[in-house]
Design an enzyme around this catalytic site. Structure first.
Site, PDB file in Angstrom:
ATOM      1  N   LYS A   1      -6.563  -9.480  -7.350  1.00 29.85           N
ATOM      2  CA  LYS A   1      -7.726  -9.583  -6.472  1.00 29.85           C
ATOM      3  C   LYS A   1      -8.895  -8.767  -7.020  1.00 29.85           C
ATOM      4  O   LYS A   1      -8.661  -7.707  -7.607  1.00 29.85           O
ATOM      5  CB  LYS A   1      -7.347  -9.001  -5.096  1.00 29.85           C
ATOM      6  CG  LYS A   1      -7.544  -9.964  -3.955  1.00 29.85           C
ATOM      7  CD  LYS A   1      -7.078  -9.348  -2.659  1.00 29.85           C
ATOM      8  CE  LYS A   1      -8.201  -8.709  -1.904  1.00 29.85           C
ATOM      9  NZ  LYS A   1      -7.884  -8.354  -0.525  1.00 29.85           N
TER      10      LYS A   1
ATOM     11  N   LYS B   1       0.815  -1.217   0.000  1.00 29.21           N
ATOM     12  CA  LYS B   1       0.000   0.000   0.000  1.00 29.21           C
ATOM     13  C   LYS B   1       0.842   1.257   0.000  1.00 29.21           C
ATOM     14  O   LYS B   1       0.456   2.279  -0.574  1.00 29.21           O
ATOM     15  CB  LYS B   1      -0.951   0.013   1.207  1.00 29.21           C
ATOM     16  CG  LYS B   1      -2.088  -0.973   1.066  1.00 29.21           C
ATOM     17  CD  LYS B   1      -3.241  -0.620   1.990  1.00 29.21           C
ATOM     18  CE  LYS B   1      -4.404  -1.580   1.790  1.00 29.21           C
ATOM     19  NZ  LYS B   1      -5.419  -1.455   2.828  1.00 29.21           N
TER      20      LYS B   1
ATOM     21  N   LYS C   1     -12.498  -2.878  -5.640  1.00 25.54           N
ATOM     22  CA  LYS C   1     -13.374  -1.779  -6.044  1.00 25.54           C
ATOM     23  C   LYS C   1     -12.578  -0.691  -6.764  1.00 25.54           C
ATOM     24  O   LYS C   1     -13.139   0.163  -7.439  1.00 25.54           O
ATOM     25  CB  LYS C   1     -14.117  -1.212  -4.829  1.00 25.54           C
ATOM     26  CG  LYS C   1     -13.357  -0.204  -4.032  1.00 25.54           C
ATOM     27  CD  LYS C   1     -14.334   0.789  -3.396  1.00 25.54           C
ATOM     28  CE  LYS C   1     -13.642   2.102  -3.144  1.00 25.54           C
ATOM     29  NZ  LYS C   1     -14.533   3.201  -2.875  1.00 25.54           N
TER      30      LYS C   1
END
Ligand code: TRP
Length: 336
Positions: free
Chosen positions: A197, A113, A200
Protein backbone atom coordinates in the site's frame (compact mmCIF):
# COMPACT_ATOMS: atom_id res chain seq x y z
CA UNK A 1 -35.98 3.45 8.30
CA UNK A 2 -32.93 5.52 9.01
CA UNK A 3 -32.21 8.71 7.15
CA UNK A 4 -29.24 8.35 4.83
CA UNK A 5 -26.22 9.81 6.59
CA UNK A 6 -22.54 9.53 5.69
CA UNK A 7 -19.77 9.29 8.26
CA UNK A 8 -16.08 8.76 7.72
CA UNK A 9 -12.82 9.28 9.55
CA UNK A 10 -9.22 9.95 8.60
CA UNK A 11 -6.27 9.53 10.94
CA UNK A 12 -4.16 12.65 11.49
CA UNK A 13 -0.93 11.13 10.20
CA UNK A 14 0.44 14.32 8.69
CA UNK A 15 2.00 14.43 5.26
CA UNK A 16 -1.10 13.17 3.49
CA UNK A 17 -0.49 11.46 0.17
CA UNK A 18 -2.26 10.45 -3.03
CA UNK A 19 -3.54 7.30 -1.33
CA UNK A 20 -5.35 9.32 1.32
CA UNK A 21 -6.69 11.65 -1.35
CA UNK A 22 -7.97 9.11 -3.89
CA UNK A 23 -8.92 6.49 -1.29
CA UNK A 24 -10.86 8.84 0.96
CA UNK A 25 -10.95 12.61 0.60
CA UNK A 26 -11.86 12.75 -3.12
CA UNK A 27 -14.88 10.53 -2.41
CA UNK A 28 -15.89 12.71 0.50
CA UNK A 29 -15.98 15.65 -1.88
CA UNK A 30 -18.06 13.71 -4.42
CA UNK A 31 -20.59 12.73 -1.74
CA UNK A 32 -21.03 16.15 -0.16
CA UNK A 33 -23.60 17.36 -2.67
CA UNK A 34 -25.77 14.29 -2.40
CA UNK A 35 -26.01 13.52 1.32
CA UNK A 36 -25.66 14.80 4.84
CA UNK A 37 -21.98 14.13 5.58
CA UNK A 38 -19.95 14.05 8.77
CA UNK A 39 -16.17 13.90 8.37
CA UNK A 40 -13.93 13.42 11.36
CA UNK A 41 -10.21 13.59 12.06
CA UNK A 42 -9.80 10.56 14.29
CA UNK A 43 -7.13 11.75 16.69
CA UNK A 44 -8.11 9.28 19.41
CA UNK A 45 -7.38 6.46 17.00
CA UNK A 46 -3.98 7.94 16.26
CA UNK A 47 -2.82 7.54 19.88
CA UNK A 48 -3.29 3.76 19.76
CA UNK A 49 0.29 4.05 18.54
CA UNK A 50 2.72 6.28 20.34
CA UNK A 51 2.62 9.86 19.02
CA UNK A 52 4.76 12.89 19.55
CA UNK A 53 2.28 15.35 21.16
CA UNK A 54 3.56 18.40 19.28
CA UNK A 55 3.49 16.58 15.96
CA UNK A 56 0.01 15.25 16.69
CA UNK A 57 -1.30 18.80 17.19
CA UNK A 58 0.13 19.90 13.84
CA UNK A 59 -1.08 16.77 12.08
CA UNK A 60 -4.67 17.32 13.22
CA UNK A 61 -4.63 20.81 11.72
CA UNK A 62 -2.91 19.61 8.57
CA UNK A 63 -5.57 16.95 8.02
CA UNK A 64 -8.36 19.48 8.41
CA UNK A 65 -6.49 21.82 6.07
CA UNK A 66 -6.26 19.00 3.52
CA UNK A 67 -10.01 18.41 3.76
CA UNK A 68 -10.72 22.05 3.07
CA UNK A 69 -8.07 22.43 0.38
CA UNK A 70 -9.50 19.40 -1.42
CA UNK A 71 -12.86 21.11 -1.68
CA UNK A 72 -14.89 19.97 1.31
CA UNK A 73 -17.43 22.64 2.12
CA UNK A 74 -17.24 23.55 5.80
CA UNK A 75 -20.77 24.90 5.84
CA UNK A 76 -22.43 22.01 4.09
CA UNK A 77 -20.62 19.24 5.98
CA UNK A 78 -19.81 18.65 9.60
CA UNK A 79 -16.02 18.67 9.87
CA UNK A 80 -14.44 18.18 13.28
CA UNK A 81 -11.94 16.24 15.39
CA UNK A 82 -12.91 13.20 17.41
CA UNK A 83 -11.43 14.38 20.72
CA UNK A 84 -13.83 17.35 20.71
CA UNK A 85 -16.91 15.17 21.04
CA UNK A 86 -16.76 13.10 24.22
CA UNK A 87 -19.74 10.96 23.18
CA UNK A 88 -17.43 8.94 20.88
CA UNK A 89 -15.42 7.71 23.86
CA UNK A 90 -18.50 7.24 25.99
CA UNK A 91 -20.19 5.03 23.42
CA UNK A 92 -16.90 3.23 22.78
CA UNK A 93 -16.93 2.08 26.41
CA UNK A 94 -20.43 0.67 26.06
CA UNK A 95 -19.35 -1.06 22.86
CA UNK A 96 -16.34 -2.52 24.70
CA UNK A 97 -18.92 -4.25 26.84
CA UNK A 98 -21.01 -5.46 23.88
CA UNK A 99 -18.28 -6.70 21.52
CA UNK A 100 -16.53 -10.00 22.29
CA UNK A 101 -12.79 -10.54 22.77
CA UNK A 102 -12.90 -13.23 20.09
CA UNK A 103 -14.16 -10.66 17.58
CA UNK A 104 -11.23 -8.36 18.32
CA UNK A 105 -8.71 -11.17 17.99
CA UNK A 106 -9.92 -11.91 14.48
CA UNK A 107 -9.23 -8.41 13.14
CA UNK A 108 -6.49 -8.61 10.54
CA UNK A 109 -5.46 -4.97 11.00
CA UNK A 110 -4.73 -5.64 14.68
CA UNK A 111 -2.66 -8.69 13.79
CA UNK A 112 -0.72 -6.70 11.20
CA UNK A 113 -0.15 -3.67 13.41
CA UNK A 114 0.61 -5.58 16.60
CA UNK A 115 3.12 -7.75 14.74
CA UNK A 116 4.77 -10.66 16.46
CA UNK A 117 4.68 -9.18 19.93
CA UNK A 118 0.92 -9.09 20.50
CA UNK A 119 1.28 -9.04 24.28
CA UNK A 120 3.07 -5.73 24.08
CA UNK A 121 0.53 -3.90 21.86
CA UNK A 122 -1.60 -1.24 23.55
CA UNK A 123 -5.06 -2.29 24.71
CA UNK A 124 -6.26 0.69 22.65
CA UNK A 125 -4.95 -0.95 19.49
CA UNK A 126 -6.96 -4.08 20.27
CA UNK A 127 -10.22 -2.17 20.83
CA UNK A 128 -9.51 0.30 18.01
CA UNK A 129 -12.40 -1.20 15.95
CA UNK A 130 -14.83 -0.61 18.82
CA UNK A 131 -14.00 3.09 18.86
CA UNK A 132 -14.47 3.12 15.10
CA UNK A 133 -17.89 1.49 15.51
CA UNK A 134 -18.72 4.14 18.13
CA UNK A 135 -17.72 6.92 15.70
CA UNK A 136 -20.23 5.63 13.19
CA UNK A 137 -23.04 4.53 15.49
CA UNK A 138 -23.10 7.65 17.67
CA UNK A 139 -24.47 9.45 14.58
CA UNK A 140 -26.57 6.48 13.43
CA UNK A 141 -24.73 6.83 10.14
CA UNK A 142 -25.96 4.54 7.37
CA UNK A 143 -23.10 4.72 4.85
CA UNK A 144 -19.36 4.85 5.32
CA UNK A 145 -16.92 5.68 2.50
CA UNK A 146 -13.68 3.79 3.21
CA UNK A 147 -10.89 1.92 1.46
CA UNK A 148 -10.99 -1.84 0.96
CA UNK A 149 -8.75 -2.37 4.00
CA UNK A 150 -11.46 -1.11 6.36
CA UNK A 151 -14.14 -3.54 5.17
CA UNK A 152 -13.59 -5.97 8.04
CA UNK A 153 -13.97 -3.16 10.58
CA UNK A 154 -17.29 -2.22 9.01
CA UNK A 155 -18.48 -5.81 9.16
CA UNK A 156 -17.63 -5.73 12.84
CA UNK A 157 -19.61 -2.49 13.21
CA UNK A 158 -22.61 -4.28 11.70
CA UNK A 159 -22.20 -7.19 14.14
CA UNK A 160 -21.96 -4.77 17.05
CA UNK A 161 -25.09 -2.91 15.94
CA UNK A 162 -27.00 -6.18 15.57
CA UNK A 163 -25.88 -7.49 18.96
CA UNK A 164 -26.77 -4.22 20.70
CA UNK A 165 -30.19 -4.07 19.03
CA UNK A 166 -30.77 -7.68 20.01
CA UNK A 167 -29.33 -7.63 23.57
CA UNK A 168 -31.34 -4.56 24.51
CA UNK A 169 -34.45 -5.49 22.61
CA UNK A 170 -34.45 -2.34 20.53
CA UNK A 171 -34.86 -3.62 16.99
CA UNK A 172 -33.30 -1.35 14.34
CA UNK A 173 -32.15 1.24 16.90
CA UNK A 174 -28.69 1.24 15.35
CA UNK A 175 -28.70 1.09 11.55
CA UNK A 176 -26.76 -1.68 9.80
CA UNK A 177 -24.13 0.35 7.95
CA UNK A 178 -23.13 -0.08 4.34
CA UNK A 179 -19.55 0.48 3.19
CA UNK A 180 -19.00 2.70 0.14
CA UNK A 181 -15.80 1.41 -1.42
CA UNK A 182 -14.49 3.25 -4.49
CA UNK A 183 -14.76 1.00 -7.54
CA UNK A 184 -11.99 2.51 -9.63
CA UNK A 185 -9.37 2.17 -6.96
CA UNK A 186 -9.90 0.20 -3.77
CA UNK A 187 -6.38 0.94 -2.58
CA UNK A 188 -3.57 3.05 -3.98
CA UNK A 189 -0.33 1.08 -4.05
CA UNK A 190 3.31 2.10 -3.66
CA UNK A 191 5.00 3.44 -6.80
CA UNK A 192 8.00 1.22 -6.02
CA UNK A 193 6.15 -2.02 -5.24
CA UNK A 194 2.66 -2.65 -6.59
CA UNK A 195 1.94 -5.20 -3.87
CA UNK A 196 2.41 -2.75 -1.00
CA UNK A 197 0.00 0.00 0.00
CA UNK A 198 1.12 3.59 -0.58
CA UNK A 199 2.14 4.67 2.89
CA UNK A 200 3.65 7.62 4.65
CA UNK A 201 5.87 5.27 6.65
CA UNK A 202 7.58 3.79 3.56
CA UNK A 203 11.28 4.65 3.74
CA UNK A 204 11.40 5.70 0.10
CA UNK A 205 9.74 9.03 -0.64
CA UNK A 206 9.61 7.84 -4.26
CA UNK A 207 7.00 5.26 -3.23
CA UNK A 208 4.35 7.97 -2.82
CA UNK A 209 3.08 11.33 -4.06
CA UNK A 210 2.57 13.69 -1.14
CA UNK A 211 -0.12 16.35 -1.36
CA UNK A 212 2.60 18.94 -0.74
CA UNK A 213 4.97 17.76 -3.51
CA UNK A 214 5.70 20.30 -6.24
CA UNK A 215 5.46 19.72 -10.01
CA UNK A 216 9.10 18.76 -10.54
CA UNK A 217 9.04 16.20 -7.79
CA UNK A 218 5.77 14.68 -9.01
CA UNK A 219 7.16 14.42 -12.56
CA UNK A 220 10.29 12.71 -11.28
CA UNK A 221 8.41 10.29 -9.06
CA UNK A 222 6.05 9.21 -11.84
CA UNK A 223 8.93 8.89 -14.31
CA UNK A 224 10.73 6.61 -11.87
CA UNK A 225 7.61 4.64 -10.90
CA UNK A 226 8.14 0.91 -11.35
CA UNK A 227 6.50 -0.75 -14.37
CA UNK A 228 7.13 -3.92 -16.34
CA UNK A 229 8.45 -4.41 -19.86
CA UNK A 230 5.25 -5.46 -21.66
CA UNK A 231 3.12 -2.78 -23.34
CA UNK A 232 -0.07 -1.58 -21.69
CA UNK A 233 -2.81 -4.20 -22.21
CA UNK A 234 -6.24 -3.50 -23.68
CA UNK A 235 -8.32 -5.56 -21.27
CA UNK A 236 -8.67 -5.72 -17.51
CA UNK A 237 -7.99 -9.49 -17.48
CA UNK A 238 -4.53 -8.92 -18.89
CA UNK A 239 -3.73 -6.68 -15.92
CA UNK A 240 -3.78 -9.68 -13.59
CA UNK A 241 -0.42 -10.15 -11.87
CA UNK A 242 0.86 -6.90 -13.33
CA UNK A 243 0.58 -5.03 -10.05
CA UNK A 244 2.56 -1.92 -10.92
CA UNK A 245 0.82 -1.49 -14.28
CA UNK A 246 -2.58 -2.00 -12.67
CA UNK A 247 -1.75 0.59 -10.02
CA UNK A 248 -0.76 3.35 -12.48
CA UNK A 249 -3.82 2.65 -14.59
CA UNK A 250 -6.14 2.73 -11.57
CA UNK A 251 -4.60 5.96 -10.35
CA UNK A 252 -5.14 7.50 -13.77
CA UNK A 253 -8.77 6.33 -13.86
CA UNK A 254 -9.45 7.51 -10.34
CA UNK A 255 -7.86 10.93 -10.58
CA UNK A 256 -9.68 11.65 -13.85
CA UNK A 257 -12.94 10.09 -12.64
CA UNK A 258 -13.13 7.74 -15.63
CA UNK A 259 -13.45 3.94 -15.87
CA UNK A 260 -10.49 1.56 -16.12
CA UNK A 261 -11.86 0.36 -19.48
CA UNK A 262 -11.67 3.88 -20.83
CA UNK A 263 -8.03 4.15 -19.77
CA UNK A 264 -7.22 0.82 -21.43
CA UNK A 265 -8.98 1.97 -24.57
CA UNK A 266 -6.87 5.08 -24.69
CA UNK A 267 -3.49 3.54 -23.80
CA UNK A 268 -3.78 -0.17 -24.75
CA UNK A 269 -0.78 -1.25 -26.85
CA UNK A 270 1.18 1.89 -26.03
CA UNK A 271 4.22 2.02 -23.81
CA UNK A 272 4.30 3.30 -20.29
CA UNK A 273 6.03 6.60 -21.01
CA UNK A 274 2.90 7.84 -22.82
CA UNK A 275 0.70 6.96 -19.87
CA UNK A 276 3.21 8.35 -17.38
CA UNK A 277 3.31 11.75 -19.11
CA UNK A 278 -0.45 12.05 -19.02
CA UNK A 279 -0.59 10.73 -15.48
CA UNK A 280 1.93 13.30 -14.28
CA UNK A 281 -0.10 16.03 -15.94
CA UNK A 282 -3.32 14.94 -14.24
CA UNK A 283 -1.72 14.58 -10.82
CA UNK A 284 0.04 17.94 -11.05
CA UNK A 285 -3.18 19.59 -12.16
CA UNK A 286 -5.16 18.25 -9.20
CA UNK A 287 -2.65 17.81 -6.41
CA UNK A 288 -0.47 20.90 -6.69
CA UNK A 289 -3.26 23.42 -6.04
CA UNK A 290 -4.32 21.36 -3.01
CA UNK A 291 -0.78 21.23 -1.64
CA UNK A 292 -0.38 24.98 -2.06
CA UNK A 293 -3.70 25.65 -0.35
CA UNK A 294 -2.76 23.34 2.57
CA UNK A 295 0.44 25.30 3.12
CA UNK A 296 -1.50 28.55 3.04
CA UNK A 297 -4.20 27.32 5.43
CA UNK A 298 -1.62 26.08 7.92
CA UNK A 299 -0.57 29.70 8.37
CA UNK A 300 -4.14 30.61 9.32
CA UNK A 301 -4.45 28.62 12.52
CA UNK A 302 -7.23 30.69 14.06
CA UNK A 303 -9.35 30.09 10.94
CA UNK A 304 -8.78 26.34 11.26
CA UNK A 305 -9.48 26.41 15.01
CA UNK A 306 -12.70 28.21 14.30
CA UNK A 307 -13.84 25.60 11.80
CA UNK A 308 -13.02 22.82 14.24
CA UNK A 309 -14.97 24.54 17.01
CA UNK A 310 -18.02 25.03 14.79
CA UNK A 311 -17.85 21.46 13.54
CA UNK A 312 -17.56 20.10 17.08
CA UNK A 313 -20.63 22.03 18.13
CA UNK A 314 -22.72 20.67 15.26
CA UNK A 315 -21.49 17.12 15.78
CA UNK A 316 -22.09 17.31 19.53
CA UNK A 317 -25.73 18.25 19.03
CA UNK A 318 -26.44 14.99 17.23
CA UNK A 319 -24.09 12.82 19.30
CA UNK A 320 -25.35 14.04 22.69
CA UNK A 321 -28.97 13.37 21.78
CA UNK A 322 -28.16 9.88 20.60
CA UNK A 323 -26.01 9.15 23.65
CA UNK A 324 -28.89 10.10 25.89
CA UNK A 325 -31.10 7.54 24.16
CA UNK A 326 -28.35 4.92 24.34
CA UNK A 327 -27.82 5.52 28.09
CA UNK A 328 -31.55 5.18 28.62
CA UNK A 329 -31.63 1.88 26.73
CA UNK A 330 -28.65 0.52 28.68
CA UNK A 331 -30.01 1.74 32.02
CA UNK A 332 -27.47 4.48 32.67
CA UNK A 333 -28.23 8.05 33.62
CA UNK A 334 -26.17 11.22 33.92
CA UNK A 335 -27.29 13.16 37.00
CA UNK A 336 -26.64 16.79 36.28
N1 TRP B 1 -9.85 3.10 10.72
C1 TRP B 1 -10.00 4.08 9.69
C2 TRP B 1 -8.72 4.08 8.84
O1 TRP B 1 -7.66 3.81 9.33
C3 TRP B 1 -10.22 5.46 10.26
C4 TRP B 1 -11.54 5.56 10.96
C5 TRP B 1 -11.75 5.71 12.27
C6 TRP B 1 -12.80 5.52 10.34
N2 TRP B 1 -13.06 5.79 12.56
C7 TRP B 1 -13.75 5.68 11.40
C8 TRP B 1 -13.24 5.37 9.02
C9 TRP B 1 -15.11 5.65 11.13
C10 TRP B 1 -14.60 5.35 8.76
C11 TRP B 1 -15.54 5.49 9.82
O2 TRP B 1 -8.81 4.41 7.68
Amino acid sequence: MHKKRIFSGVQPTGNLHLGNYLGAIKNFVDLQNKFECIYCVVDLHAITNRQNPEELKTNILETIASFIASGLDVEKNIIFNQASVAAHSELAWIINCVARIGWMNRMTQFKEKAGLNKENASVGLLVYPNLMAADILIYKATHVPVGEDQKQHLELTRDIAKKFNNDFNCESFFPIVEPLIPKKISRVMSLRDGKKKMSKSDKSDYSRINLKDDKDLIDQKIKKAKTDTAPIPSTVIELKNRHEAANLISIYASINSIDIDQVLNEFGGKNFSTLKNKLSESIVEQICPIGKEVKKLLKEQSYLNDILAKGAKKASLIATDNLKEIYEIVGLKKFT
